[in-house]
Scaffold this motif. Sequence first.
Motif, PDB file in Angstrom:
ATOM      1  N   GLY A  26      -0.980 -10.132  -7.037  1.00  0.00           N
ATOM      2  CA  GLY A  26       0.160  -9.245  -6.872  1.00  0.00           C
ATOM      3  C   GLY A  26      -0.242  -7.786  -6.810  1.00  0.00           C
ATOM      4  N   LEU A  27      -1.166  -7.373  -7.678  1.00  0.00           N
ATOM      5  CA  LEU A  27      -1.624  -5.989  -7.687  1.00  0.00           C
ATOM      6  C   LEU A  27      -2.447  -5.679  -6.449  1.00  0.00           C
ATOM      7  CD1 LEU A  27      -1.720  -3.307  -9.140  1.00  0.00           C
ATOM      8  CD2 LEU A  27      -3.681  -4.136 -10.466  1.00  0.00           C
ATOM      9  N   ARG A  28      -3.284  -6.623  -6.044  1.00  0.00           N
ATOM     10  CA  ARG A  28      -4.063  -6.438  -4.808  1.00  0.00           C
ATOM     11  C   ARG A  28      -3.140  -6.173  -3.626  1.00  0.00           C
ATOM     12  NH1 ARG A  28      -5.920 -11.793  -2.211  1.00  0.00           N
ATOM     13  NH2 ARG A  28      -3.713 -11.617  -1.638  1.00  0.00           N
ATOM     14  N   ASP A  29      -2.094  -6.978  -3.482  1.00  0.00           N
ATOM     15  CA  ASP A  29      -1.168  -6.811  -2.360  1.00  0.00           C
ATOM     16  C   ASP A  29      -0.466  -5.456  -2.433  1.00  0.00           C
ATOM     17  OD1 ASP A  29      -1.922  -9.287  -1.488  1.00  0.00           O
ATOM     18  OD2 ASP A  29      -0.104 -10.315  -2.158  1.00  0.00           O
ATOM     19  N   PHE A  30      -0.104  -5.040  -3.647  1.00  0.00           N
ATOM     20  CA  PHE A  30       0.550  -3.739  -3.807  1.00  0.00           C
ATOM     21  C   PHE A  30      -0.396  -2.607  -3.398  1.00  0.00           C
ATOM     22  CE2 PHE A  30       1.312   0.005  -6.524  1.00  0.00           C
ATOM     23  CZ  PHE A  30       2.573   0.349  -6.068  1.00  0.00           C
ATOM     24  N   VAL A  31      -1.660  -2.701  -3.784  1.00  0.00           N
ATOM     25  CA  VAL A  31      -2.647  -1.676  -3.423  1.00  0.00           C
ATOM     26  C   VAL A  31      -2.806  -1.605  -1.902  1.00  0.00           C
ATOM     27  CG1 VAL A  31      -5.102  -1.068  -3.527  1.00  0.00           C
ATOM     28  CG2 VAL A  31      -3.891  -1.753  -5.610  1.00  0.00           C
ATOM     29  N   LEU A  32      -2.930  -2.749  -1.252  1.00  0.00           N
ATOM     30  CA  LEU A  32      -3.110  -2.765   0.200  1.00  0.00           C
ATOM     31  C   LEU A  32      -1.876  -2.220   0.916  1.00  0.00           C
ATOM     32  CD1 LEU A  32      -4.869  -6.237   0.674  1.00  0.00           C
ATOM     33  CD2 LEU A  32      -5.921  -3.977   0.548  1.00  0.00           C
ATOM     34  N   GLU A  33      -0.708  -2.600   0.446  1.00  0.00           N
ATOM     35  CA  GLU A  33       0.529  -2.091   1.046  1.00  0.00           C
ATOM     36  C   GLU A  33       0.645  -0.583   0.871  1.00  0.00           C
ATOM     37  OE1 GLU A  33       3.497  -4.348  -0.964  1.00  0.00           O
ATOM     38  OE2 GLU A  33       2.916  -6.246  -0.009  1.00  0.00           O
ATOM     39  N   THR A  34       0.242  -0.080  -0.288  1.00  0.00           N
ATOM     40  CA  THR A  34       0.295   1.362  -0.544  1.00  0.00           C
ATOM     41  C   THR A  34      -0.643   2.107   0.394  1.00  0.00           C
ATOM     42  OG1 THR A  34       0.868   1.009  -2.866  1.00  0.00           O
ATOM     43  CG2 THR A  34      -0.062   3.157  -2.284  1.00  0.00           C
ATOM     44  N   ALA A  35      -1.852   1.594   0.568  1.00  0.00           N
ATOM     45  CA  ALA A  35      -2.816   2.232   1.468  1.00  0.00           C
ATOM     46  C   ALA A  35      -2.286   2.255   2.894  1.00  0.00           C
ATOM     47  CB  ALA A  35      -4.152   1.508   1.404  1.00  0.00           C
ATOM     48  N   GLU A  36      -1.747   1.139   3.344  1.00  0.00           N
ATOM     49  CA  GLU A  36      -1.266   1.058   4.729  1.00  0.00           C
ATOM     50  C   GLU A  36      -0.041   1.942   4.948  1.00  0.00           C
ATOM     51  OE1 GLU A  36      -0.826  -3.156   5.080  1.00  0.00           O
ATOM     52  OE2 GLU A  36      -3.004  -3.474   5.106  1.00  0.00           O
ATOM     53  N   LYS A  37       0.863   1.987   3.989  1.00  0.00           N
ATOM     54  CA  LYS A  37       2.076   2.797   4.110  1.00  0.00           C
ATOM     55  C   LYS A  37       1.741   4.280   4.199  1.00  0.00           C
ATOM     56  CE  LYS A  37       4.687   3.176   0.465  1.00  0.00           C
ATOM     57  NZ  LYS A  37       5.647   2.811  -0.627  1.00  0.00           N
ATOM     58  N   ASN A  38       0.673   4.689   3.521  1.00  0.00           N
ATOM     59  CA  ASN A  38       0.290   6.099   3.487  1.00  0.00           C
ATOM     60  C   ASN A  38      -0.870   6.438   4.416  1.00  0.00           C
ATOM     61  OD1 ASN A  38       1.934   7.432   1.142  1.00  0.00           O
ATOM     62  ND2 ASN A  38       1.331   5.410   0.382  1.00  0.00           N
ATOM     63  N   ASN A  39      -1.221   5.503   5.300  1.00  0.00           N
ATOM     64  CA  ASN A  39      -2.295   5.721   6.276  1.00  0.00           C
ATOM     65  C   ASN A  39      -3.604   6.147   5.618  1.00  0.00           C
ATOM     66  OD1 ASN A  39      -0.675   5.174   8.634  1.00  0.00           O
ATOM     67  ND2 ASN A  39       0.304   7.166   8.288  1.00  0.00           N
ATOM     68  N   ILE A  40      -3.920   5.504   4.490  1.00  0.00           N
ATOM     69  CA  ILE A  40      -5.181   5.759   3.795  1.00  0.00           C
ATOM     70  C   ILE A  40      -6.181   4.681   4.218  1.00  0.00           C
ATOM     71  CG2 ILE A  40      -6.323   5.941   1.558  1.00  0.00           C
ATOM     72  CD1 ILE A  40      -3.552   6.724   0.396  1.00  0.00           C
ATOM     73  N   PRO A  41      -7.304   5.052   4.800  1.00  0.00           N
ATOM     74  CA  PRO A  41      -8.277   4.030   5.207  1.00  0.00           C
ATOM     75  C   PRO A  41      -8.847   3.310   3.994  1.00  0.00           C
ATOM     76  CG  PRO A  41      -9.248   6.219   5.372  1.00  0.00           C
ATOM     77  CD  PRO A  41      -7.795   6.425   5.061  1.00  0.00           C
ATOM     78  N   TYR A  42      -9.130   2.028   4.166  1.00  0.00           N
ATOM     79  CA  TYR A  42      -9.727   1.248   3.075  1.00  0.00           C
ATOM     80  C   TYR A  42     -10.581   0.146   3.686  1.00  0.00           C
ATOM     81  CZ  TYR A  42      -6.187  -2.338   4.030  1.00  0.00           C
ATOM     82  OH  TYR A  42      -5.409  -3.293   4.640  1.00  0.00           O
ATOM     83  N   GLN A  43     -11.417  -0.433   2.859  1.00  0.00           N
ATOM     84  CA  GLN A  43     -12.274  -1.540   3.260  1.00  0.00           C
ATOM     85  C   GLN A  43     -12.160  -2.644   2.219  1.00  0.00           C
ATOM     86  OE1 GLN A  43     -16.150   0.065   5.090  1.00  0.00           O
ATOM     87  NE2 GLN A  43     -15.622   1.709   3.668  1.00  0.00           N
ATOM     88  N   ILE A  44     -12.008  -3.875   2.673  1.00  0.00           N
ATOM     89  CA  ILE A  44     -11.967  -5.013   1.760  1.00  0.00           C
ATOM     90  C   ILE A  44     -13.368  -5.583   1.639  1.00  0.00           C
ATOM     91  CG2 ILE A  44     -11.090  -7.354   1.427  1.00  0.00           C
ATOM     92  CD1 ILE A  44      -8.515  -6.493   2.748  1.00  0.00           C
ATOM     93  N   ASP A  45     -13.796  -5.854   0.405  1.00  0.00           N
ATOM     94  CA  ASP A  45     -15.144  -6.372   0.220  1.00  0.00           C
ATOM     95  C   ASP A  45     -15.215  -7.265  -1.011  1.00  0.00           C
ATOM     96  OD1 ASP A  45     -17.847  -6.728   0.854  1.00  0.00           O
ATOM     97  OD2 ASP A  45     -18.119  -4.586   1.261  1.00  0.00           O
ATOM     98  N   THR A  46     -16.319  -7.945  -1.141  1.00  0.00           N
ATOM     99  CA  THR A  46     -16.621  -8.779  -2.301  1.00  0.00           C
ATOM    100  C   THR A  46     -17.999  -8.397  -2.813  1.00  0.00           C
ATOM    101  OG1 THR A  46     -17.648 -10.537  -0.978  1.00  0.00           O
ATOM    102  CG2 THR A  46     -15.276 -10.714  -1.381  1.00  0.00           C
ATOM    103  N   THR A  47     -18.239  -8.649  -4.095  1.00  0.00           N
ATOM    104  CA  THR A  47     -19.547  -8.371  -4.705  1.00  0.00           C
ATOM    105  C   THR A  47     -19.902  -9.552  -5.589  1.00  0.00           C
ATOM    106  OG1 THR A  47     -18.935  -6.030  -4.755  1.00  0.00           O
ATOM    107  CG2 THR A  47     -20.929  -6.655  -5.932  1.00  0.00           C
ATOM    108  N   ALA A  48     -20.459 -10.580  -4.986  1.00  0.00           N
ATOM    109  CA  ALA A  48     -20.706 -11.824  -5.720  1.00  0.00           C
ATOM    110  C   ALA A  48     -21.726 -11.646  -6.840  1.00  0.00           C
ATOM    111  CB  ALA A  48     -21.179 -12.909  -4.758  1.00  0.00           C
ATOM    112  N   GLY A  49     -22.603 -10.640  -6.720  1.00  0.00           N
ATOM    113  CA  GLY A  49     -23.670 -10.492  -7.704  1.00  0.00           C
ATOM    114  C   GLY A  49     -23.477  -9.373  -8.701  1.00  0.00           C
ATOM    115  N   GLY A  50     -22.287  -8.820  -8.801  1.00  0.00           N
ATOM    116  CA  GLY A  50     -22.073  -7.720  -9.731  1.00  0.00           C
ATOM    117  C   GLY A  50     -20.661  -7.744 -10.275  1.00  0.00           C
ATOM    118  N   GLY A  51     -20.335  -6.747 -11.072  1.00  0.00           N
ATOM    119  CA  GLY A  51     -19.004  -6.664 -11.645  1.00  0.00           C
ATOM    120  C   GLY A  51     -18.706  -5.255 -12.100  1.00  0.00           C
ATOM    121  N   THR A  52     -17.433  -5.011 -12.421  1.00  0.00           N
ATOM    122  CA  THR A  52     -16.997  -3.700 -12.886  1.00  0.00           C
ATOM    123  C   THR A  52     -16.287  -3.852 -14.229  1.00  0.00           C
ATOM    124  OG1 THR A  52     -14.771  -3.735 -11.944  1.00  0.00           O
ATOM    125  CG2 THR A  52     -16.576  -3.099 -10.456  1.00  0.00           C
ATOM    126  N   ASP A  53     -15.823  -2.738 -14.756  1.00  0.00           N
ATOM    127  CA  ASP A  53     -15.084  -2.751 -16.013  1.00  0.00           C
ATOM    128  C   ASP A  53     -13.841  -3.631 -15.962  1.00  0.00           C
ATOM    129  OD1 ASP A  53     -16.649  -1.230 -17.742  1.00  0.00           O
ATOM    130  OD2 ASP A  53     -15.756   0.675 -17.125  1.00  0.00           O
TER     131      ASP A  53
END
Length: 361
Positions: A274-301
């Motif tokens: 749900g949050l992912r979809d909201f983030v993508l919709e927000t970027a598209e609505k505001n014409n903010i470029p973004y890239q979708i990616d995966t990081t199978a070998g790492g992680g974040t907070d």
Amino acid sequence: MNKLDETLTMLKELTDAKGIPGDESEPREVMRKYIEPYADEVYCDNLGSLIAKKEGSKNGPCIMMAGHLDEVGFMVTRIDDKGFLRFQTVGGWWGQVMLAQRVTVKTKKGNVVGVIGSKPPHILSPEARKKPMPIKDMYIDIGAGSKDEAMGFGVRPGDSVIPYFDFTVMSNPKMLLAKAFDNRIGCAIVIDTMRQLKKIKHPNTVYGVGTVQEEVGLRGAKTAANLINPDIAFAIDTGIPGDTPGVTDRDALSVLGEGPQIIIYDARTIAHRGLRDFVLETAEKNNIPYQIDTTAGGGTDAGNIHISHDGVPAVSITIATRYLHTHASMIHRDDYENAVRLMVEIIKGLDQKQVEKIIQC
């Protein structure tokens, strides 16, 4: 001073600061200086993560955005009789990027310059030359002639050892080179987002966080999230680009300068749908470029934040960064600016109703 100069000054101070896991005081104080004007309250948890709280216009949901203060580095483990320092890596390192690199040893008496050394290739066998030098065979040379002299410089086991590199604006001024973009760039995005939000009316209570000890197991994220108990969270970090020689789109998809990365999967987190979809919709609505990616070998907070309390919807938003976990890494200024824009628009678009919609199963 114009905004461009202010931003570069902040990035230089953040990245030049010395702070390996467990010893983040320098970058924490830099972050505190820059974020304090935009917060109602600034405090730390008991591990040392910095938390800046800003109340919204109503008693709205709690939004946590976290960059981590620490950088990969080393720790002195012993001093041999000839004054050479043996060390332990703190965070992930690949041995081939370490040899002959300058480092700074933080001591109670002040900083000591050193260089990572090993046997020269001239005295290695042909077979040994073909193999990477094991990290356990490396040492740090601080120019001391004995253990007593090294200790006279102030060096003791347990001292932090930090990669040395000066923040640099490259010939293409959009390209920035520094140590510790992983993850002082995330801390800078948190600061700049808080700065812009100060002028914007929204209902959310926003927590801008600089976590500690991310590089050794996302430890500060766990304690900070337990203290804050957020409704929604964002880990702001660095990611892998696929735009350098030898890297294919099977390894990484992103290109520097084409927008922040929205990480849909990594080794510690599956982005909340749900949050992912909201983030993508927000970027598209505001014409903010973004890239979708995966990081199978790492992680974040996000890996520890999303499993705190009874679960926190979380997404990692990262900046494509070349040469991670080395002495010098490179980012594109546009990705930084667009990440700030995205975070501001996300928070403007959140309220209690929207959070309930995101969370609903």
